[in-house]
Scaffold this active site. Structure first.
Site, PDB file in Angstrom:
ATOM      1  N   HIS A 124       4.535  -0.865 -14.161  1.00  0.00           N
ATOM      2  CA  HIS A 124       4.473  -2.308 -13.877  1.00  0.00           C
ATOM      3  C   HIS A 124       3.282  -2.910 -14.612  1.00  0.00           C
ATOM      4  O   HIS A 124       2.214  -2.285 -14.701  1.00  0.00           O
ATOM      5  CB  HIS A 124       4.445  -2.589 -12.374  1.00  0.00           C
ATOM      6  CG  HIS A 124       3.155  -2.337 -11.663  1.00  0.00           C
ATOM      7  ND1 HIS A 124       2.136  -3.269 -11.594  1.00  0.00           N
ATOM      8  CD2 HIS A 124       2.715  -1.263 -10.975  1.00  0.00           C
ATOM      9  CE1 HIS A 124       1.146  -2.784 -10.874  1.00  0.00           C
ATOM     10  NE2 HIS A 124       1.454  -1.566 -10.495  1.00  0.00           N
ATOM     11  N   ASP A 136      -4.681  -0.546 -12.148  1.00  0.00           N
ATOM     12  CA  ASP A 136      -3.429  -0.863 -11.446  1.00  0.00           C
ATOM     13  C   ASP A 136      -2.835  -2.155 -11.973  1.00  0.00           C
ATOM     14  O   ASP A 136      -3.101  -3.240 -11.446  1.00  0.00           O
ATOM     15  CB  ASP A 136      -3.690  -0.967  -9.938  1.00  0.00           C
ATOM     16  CG  ASP A 136      -2.407  -1.238  -9.163  1.00  0.00           C
ATOM     17  OD1 ASP A 136      -2.500  -1.714  -8.035  1.00  0.00           O
ATOM     18  OD2 ASP A 136      -1.315  -0.992  -9.731  1.00  0.00           O
ATOM     19  N   GLU A 170       5.699  -6.065  -9.426  1.00  0.00           N
ATOM     20  CA  GLU A 170       5.709  -4.844  -8.605  1.00  0.00           C
ATOM     21  C   GLU A 170       4.859  -5.062  -7.373  1.00  0.00           C
ATOM     22  O   GLU A 170       5.163  -4.611  -6.277  1.00  0.00           O
ATOM     23  CB  GLU A 170       5.174  -3.662  -9.408  1.00  0.00           C
ATOM     24  CG  GLU A 170       5.226  -2.318  -8.690  1.00  0.00           C
ATOM     25  CD  GLU A 170       4.012  -2.005  -7.842  1.00  0.00           C
ATOM     26  OE1 GLU A 170       3.003  -2.749  -7.927  1.00  0.00           O
ATOM     27  OE2 GLU A 170       4.084  -1.045  -7.049  1.00  0.00           O
ATOM     28  N   GLU A 171       3.750  -5.741  -7.543  1.00  0.00           N
ATOM     29  CA  GLU A 171       2.791  -5.903  -6.439  1.00  0.00           C
ATOM     30  C   GLU A 171       3.375  -6.740  -5.295  1.00  0.00           C
ATOM     31  O   GLU A 171       2.845  -6.735  -4.187  1.00  0.00           O
ATOM     32  CB  GLU A 171       1.497  -6.558  -6.945  1.00  0.00           C
ATOM     33  CG  GLU A 171       0.771  -5.751  -7.998  1.00  0.00           C
ATOM     34  CD  GLU A 171       0.113  -4.477  -7.457  1.00  0.00           C
ATOM     35  OE1 GLU A 171       0.331  -4.143  -6.288  1.00  0.00           O
ATOM     36  OE2 GLU A 171      -0.598  -3.829  -8.217  1.00  0.00           O
ATOM     37  N   ASP A 199       2.097   4.613 -12.566  1.00  0.00           N
ATOM     38  CA  ASP A 199       1.438   3.508 -11.880  1.00  0.00           C
ATOM     39  C   ASP A 199       0.103   4.033 -11.379  1.00  0.00           C
ATOM     40  O   ASP A 199       0.042   4.810 -10.432  1.00  0.00           O
ATOM     41  CB  ASP A 199       2.308   3.038 -10.704  1.00  0.00           C
ATOM     42  CG  ASP A 199       1.708   1.848  -9.974  1.00  0.00           C
ATOM     43  OD1 ASP A 199       2.345   1.375  -9.020  1.00  0.00           O
ATOM     44  OD2 ASP A 199       0.589   1.412 -10.334  1.00  0.00           O
ATOM     45  N   HIS A 286      -6.885  -3.038  -6.088  1.00  0.00           N
ATOM     46  CA  HIS A 286      -6.516  -4.401  -5.686  1.00  0.00           C
ATOM     47  C   HIS A 286      -7.737  -5.302  -5.521  1.00  0.00           C
ATOM     48  O   HIS A 286      -7.707  -6.261  -4.734  1.00  0.00           O
ATOM     49  CB  HIS A 286      -5.681  -4.380  -4.403  1.00  0.00           C
ATOM     50  CG  HIS A 286      -4.283  -3.909  -4.645  1.00  0.00           C
ATOM     51  ND1 HIS A 286      -3.293  -3.891  -3.698  1.00  0.00           N
ATOM     52  CD2 HIS A 286      -3.698  -3.417  -5.779  1.00  0.00           C
ATOM     53  CE1 HIS A 286      -2.165  -3.433  -4.206  1.00  0.00           C
ATOM     54  NE2 HIS A 286      -2.385  -3.128  -5.478  1.00  0.00           N
TER      55      HIS A 286
HETATM   56  N1  DTR Z   1       1.648   0.733  -4.636  1.00  0.00           N
HETATM   57  C1  DTR Z   1       0.989   0.927  -5.928  1.00  0.00           C
HETATM   58  C2  DTR Z   1      -0.143   1.931  -5.832  1.00  0.00           C
HETATM   59  C3  DTR Z   1       0.283   3.212  -5.210  1.00  0.00           C
HETATM   60  C4  DTR Z   1      -0.029   3.634  -3.960  1.00  0.00           C
HETATM   61  N2  DTR Z   1       0.500   4.886  -3.737  1.00  0.00           N
HETATM   62  C5  DTR Z   1       1.198   5.247  -4.843  1.00  0.00           C
HETATM   63  C6  DTR Z   1       1.931   6.384  -5.097  1.00  0.00           C
HETATM   64  C7  DTR Z   1       2.565   6.501  -6.354  1.00  0.00           C
HETATM   65  C8  DTR Z   1       2.459   5.460  -7.301  1.00  0.00           C
HETATM   66  C9  DTR Z   1       1.697   4.271  -7.012  1.00  0.00           C
HETATM   67  C10 DTR Z   1       1.073   4.205  -5.791  1.00  0.00           C
HETATM   68  C11 DTR Z   1       0.430  -0.381  -6.403  1.00  0.00           C
HETATM   69  O1  DTR Z   1      -0.421  -0.933  -5.726  1.00  0.00           O
HETATM   70  O2  DTR Z   1       0.837  -0.789  -7.500  1.00  0.00           O
HETATM   71 ZN    ZN Z   2      -1.203  -2.356  -6.886  1.00  0.00          ZN
HETATM   72 ZN    ZN Z   3       0.440  -0.302  -9.248  1.00  0.00          ZN
END
Ligand code: DTR
Ligand code: ZN
Ligand code: ZN
Ligand code: CA
Length: 438
Positions: A124, A136, A170-171, A199, A286
């Site tokens: 993403h 991220d 994605e977020e 990611d 974040h």
């Molecule tokens: N949710 C994703 C970050 C994230 C958290 N746990 C995982 C496991 C595997 C891949 C990504 C992630 C984000 O904040 O984009």
């Molecule tokens: Zn994120």
């Molecule tokens: Zn992410």
């Protein structure tokens, strides 16, 4: 303890890939013959970092972020697309609406390869609104961009078709990748034989996590890291937390890499990976501090190279466990004099079915007077295969490969070499234990 799934001399510097993809959908396997591995080029981490610097500049010039619906996101998409167009990719921007704003996915196809067998890599490209989102997920986006450019530089002509994707929103809940999956006909979706998701792969206090979804993809990454002597862990922060989830839900075989987010690194993890125990893998998750300073170059480099290894090999058509797949433990284990039995173990993964009737068991024991010793191979289900039973009297050391008919044993699982010294005065240790699948 040094565990490594090393490859036979046959493979030399290159590494081999295992098995056919086993997704929820009936996986149409590729050609049944294993083919020699291809060795991917090194992915220059300096190039990946330059892409991150460019994404940082974009965020700085657009209110400090690259979030869905903000100018910084569209500028990010345009930046990546321009590089791919210049490198010979067929690119397409897929628009969608979410929360009253237009979102964008960027899809890039590398011309050639079997269109009925697609190996797809995705990340993403959007950030949260609070910061530039360099780890991220600039890290994943930049790494697959540089891999796509490396494919172009090499003018790679893989057996399978290569596709790359940069997802929007994605977020906000995997919105862009869900839109892509939901709007790709199932006949086209079923051609995707692997979706690789990246990611957060440059976390400043990094872990080395591998998604435990499709076993072939998982083993591909594990074999790469085993070749570096770096232990990996299964990504356990829960399924569904990134863009592989919509693909997995649609039956596409998925896998990926992750260096950790807001969870805390344990002392055991710090012992094997370095970094700081008791601290989050990414303290700027974040947050506004997720800038170019929030990257561990080594993790970014290793993961970028692991992506190349997977793309080059998973698209090369090798589908069966190649001859000479080796699982080895070279940690020394002291054998108590006239004492209890000790063991050295290896965990076999990614080998489908039962072990062969000619399983090669490499034993390396440094010990005076081997007539003291009883040496057994213990299969994952506890079955015992005696290898040495107090013969050899005054001879020193056992350095031998035994052929064991293990055809009634399931291959995958933890195998043990068990050694007991049954007489006093002579001592020694297990120096190595190796299983070779012919
Ligand atoms: N949710 C994703 C970050 C994230 C958290 N746990 C995982 C496991 C595997 C891949 C990504 C992630 C984000 O904040 O984009
Ligand atoms: Zn994120
Ligand atoms: Zn992410
Ligand atoms: Ca590299």
């Amino acid at each position: 303890m040094k565990l490594s799934a090393r490859l036979s001399a046959l493979a030399g510097a290159s590494a081999l890939v295992l098995g056919a993809f086993a997704g929820a959908a009936p996986a149409a396997t590729a050609a049944p013959t294993g083919t020699a591995a291809v060795t991917p080029p090194d992915i220059p981490v300096a190039n990946v970092k330059q892409h991150l610097a460019d994404l940082q500049s974009i965020a700085t010039a657009n209110g400090g972020n690259r979030a869905h619906g903000r100018s910084g996101y569209k500028a990010s998409i345009d930046f990546v697309k321009a590089k791919l167009d210049a490198a010979g990719y067929t690119t397409a921007i897929q628009q969608f609406s979410y929360n009253g704003s237009t979102g964008y996915n960027l899809i890039a196809d590398w011309p050639g390869g079997d269109p009925n067998q697609v190996v797809m890599s995705g990340s993403h490209l959007d950030s949260v609104t609070s910061g530039p989102g360099i780890n991220d997920n600039g890290s994943g986006s930049a790494a697959i961009l540089e891999n796509a450019l490396a494919v172009s530089r090499a003018q790679l002509q893989p057996t399978k078709h290569l596709r790359f994707a940069w997802w929007g929103a994605e977020e906000l809940g995997l919105v862009g990748s869900k839109y892509y999956v939901n709007n790709t006909p199932s006949t086209e979706r079923s051609k995707i034989k692997a979706y690789l998701n990246f990611d957060m792969i440059g976390s400043p206090n990094p872990g080395y996590f591998v998604y435990d979804d499709d076993p072939t993809i998982e083993q591909t990454f594990k074999t790469y890291y085993a070749g570096l002597g770096i232990p990996t862990e299964i990504e356990t922060e829960g399924d569904g937390r990134s863009d592989h989830a919509p693909f997995k839900n649609a039956g596409v075989p998925v896998g990926g890499l992750f260096s950790g987010a807001d969870y805390t690194k344990t002392s055991a993890q710090a012992q094997k990976w370095g970094g700081t125990a008791g601290q989050a893998f990414d303290r700027c998750y974040h947050s506004s501090c997720d800038t170019t300073a929030n990257i561990n170059d080594t993790a970014l480099d290793r993961n970028s190279d692991a992506i190349a290894y997977a793309i080059w090999n998973l698209s090369s058509g090798s589908t069966t466990p190649p001859a000479g797949t080796v699982f080895e433990n070279t940690a020394d284990v002291a054998i108590p004099d006239n004492g209890v039995a000790v063991t050295s173990s290896v965990t076999v993964t990614g080998v489908s079915g039962n072990a062969p009737s000619t399983l090669q068991v490499g034993v390396d024991i440094v010990h005076t007077w081997i007539g003291d010793l009883v040496v057994d191979l213990v299969a994952p289900d506890g079955s015992v295969y005696n290898l040495h039973n107090r013969t050899g009297s005054g001879t020193d050391n056992i350095n031998q490969t035994y052929t064991v008919n293990a055809s009634t044993e399931v291959a995958n699982g933890t195998w043990k070499l068990r050694v007991q010294d049954k007489a006093s005065a002579d001592t020694g240790y297990i120096s190595g234990f190796k299983l070779t699948f012919p």
